[in-house]
Motif scaffolding. Structure first.
Motif, PDB file in Angstrom:
ATOM      1  N   TRP A 188       0.869  -1.169   0.000  1.00 46.08           N
ATOM      2  CA  TRP A 188       0.000   0.000   0.000  1.00 46.08           C
ATOM      3  C   TRP A 188       0.906   1.218   0.000  1.00 46.08           C
ATOM      4  O   TRP A 188       1.812   1.331   0.828  1.00 46.08           O
ATOM      5  CB  TRP A 188      -0.900   0.019   1.230  1.00 46.08           C
ATOM      6  CG  TRP A 188      -1.729   1.260   1.313  1.00 46.08           C
ATOM      7  CD1 TRP A 188      -2.835   1.559   0.594  1.00 46.08           C
ATOM      8  CD2 TRP A 188      -1.491   2.383   2.162  1.00 46.08           C
ATOM      9  NE1 TRP A 188      -3.303   2.786   0.930  1.00 46.08           N
ATOM     10  CE2 TRP A 188      -2.495   3.318   1.900  1.00 46.08           C
ATOM     11  CE3 TRP A 188      -0.524   2.689   3.109  1.00 46.08           C
ATOM     12  CZ2 TRP A 188      -2.569   4.545   2.554  1.00 46.08           C
ATOM     13  CZ3 TRP A 188      -0.596   3.905   3.759  1.00 46.08           C
ATOM     14  CH2 TRP A 188      -1.611   4.816   3.488  1.00 46.08           C
ATOM     15  N   ALA A 189       0.697   2.128  -0.937  1.00 44.31           N
ATOM     16  CA  ALA A 189       1.553   3.313  -1.062  1.00 44.31           C
ATOM     17  C   ALA A 189       0.721   4.569  -0.876  1.00 44.31           C
ATOM     18  O   ALA A 189      -0.332   4.727  -1.500  1.00 44.31           O
ATOM     19  CB  ALA A 189       2.233   3.326  -2.418  1.00 44.31           C
ATOM     20  N   ARG A 190       1.241   5.456  -0.022  1.00 39.71           N
ATOM     21  CA  ARG A 190       0.606   6.749   0.176  1.00 39.71           C
ATOM     22  C   ARG A 190       1.174   7.738  -0.829  1.00 39.71           C
ATOM     23  O   ARG A 190       2.238   7.498  -1.410  1.00 39.71           O
ATOM     24  CB  ARG A 190       0.884   7.218   1.611  1.00 39.71           C
ATOM     25  CG  ARG A 190      -0.065   8.268   2.108  1.00 39.71           C
ATOM     26  CD  ARG A 190       0.004   8.437   3.585  1.00 39.71           C
ATOM     27  NE  ARG A 190       1.333   8.866   4.020  1.00 39.71           N
ATOM     28  CZ  ARG A 190       1.690   9.016   5.287  1.00 39.71           C
ATOM     29  NH1 ARG A 190       0.835   8.745   6.235  1.00 39.71           N
ATOM     30  NH2 ARG A 190       2.895   9.397   5.601  1.00 39.71           N
ATOM     31  N   LYS A 191       0.511   8.854  -1.068  1.00 42.10           N
ATOM     32  CA  LYS A 191       0.942   9.811  -2.084  1.00 42.10           C
ATOM     33  C   LYS A 191       2.295  10.434  -1.780  1.00 42.10           C
ATOM     34  O   LYS A 191       3.029  10.802  -2.688  1.00 42.10           O
ATOM     35  CB  LYS A 191      -0.101  10.907  -2.254  1.00 42.10           C
ATOM     36  CG  LYS A 191      -1.366  10.406  -2.894  1.00 42.10           C
ATOM     37  CD  LYS A 191      -2.363  11.498  -3.090  1.00 42.10           C
ATOM     38  CE  LYS A 191      -3.619  10.919  -3.714  1.00 42.10           C
ATOM     39  NZ  LYS A 191      -4.634  11.937  -3.920  1.00 42.10           N
ATOM     40  N   ASP A 192       2.650  10.546  -0.498  1.00 41.29           N
ATOM     41  CA  ASP A 192       3.936  11.160  -0.164  1.00 41.29           C
ATOM     42  C   ASP A 192       5.095  10.164  -0.184  1.00 41.29           C
ATOM     43  O   ASP A 192       6.219  10.528   0.115  1.00 41.29           O
ATOM     44  CB  ASP A 192       3.866  11.851   1.194  1.00 41.29           C
ATOM     45  CG  ASP A 192       3.679  10.878   2.349  1.00 41.29           C
ATOM     46  OD1 ASP A 192       3.483   9.682   2.085  1.00 41.29           O
ATOM     47  OD2 ASP A 192       3.724  11.324   3.509  1.00 41.29           O
ATOM     48  N   GLY A 193       4.839   8.906  -0.554  1.00 42.32           N
ATOM     49  CA  GLY A 193       5.907   7.931  -0.704  1.00 42.32           C
ATOM     50  C   GLY A 193       5.983   6.869   0.368  1.00 42.32           C
ATOM     51  O   GLY A 193       6.726   5.908   0.222  1.00 42.32           O
TER      52      GLY A 193
END
Length: 88
Positions: A45-50
């Motif tokens: 799972w990847a968040r927009k900030d990395g």
């Protein structure tokens, strides 16, 4: 195990009547007919900030092809309903 990546949607935390487990979630894969082949696969799972949280498919959930994923760290509740990548 399929060679290509798969995707899925995080639908809920694993829970019982009085307790919720923030380290396990239920994921609905895009192709539920191949759910049994995804056991043991890595999940990202990847968040927009990395920020990336890694997990692993540990079991099937129910009879409609959902997967149970155990995460390496606590999964944020804001991420429910978002997409994850399932890597073979």
């Amino acid at each position: 195990m399929p060679k290509a990546e798969a995707s899925g949607t995080v639908t809920a935390f694993r829970h019982s009547k009085f307790k919720q487990d923030s380290y396990q979630t239920i994921v609905a894969p895009a192709k539920p007919e191949h759910a049994a082949e995804l056991l043991g696969a890595r999940v990202v799972w990847a968040r927009k900030d990395g920020l990336k949280i890694l997990g692993r498919v540990v079991a099937l959930h129910g009879s409609k092809g959902a997967l149970r994923v155990r995460w390496d760290r606590g999964f944020p509740p804001q991420a429910l309903g978002t997409q994850v990548q399932i890597l073979p």
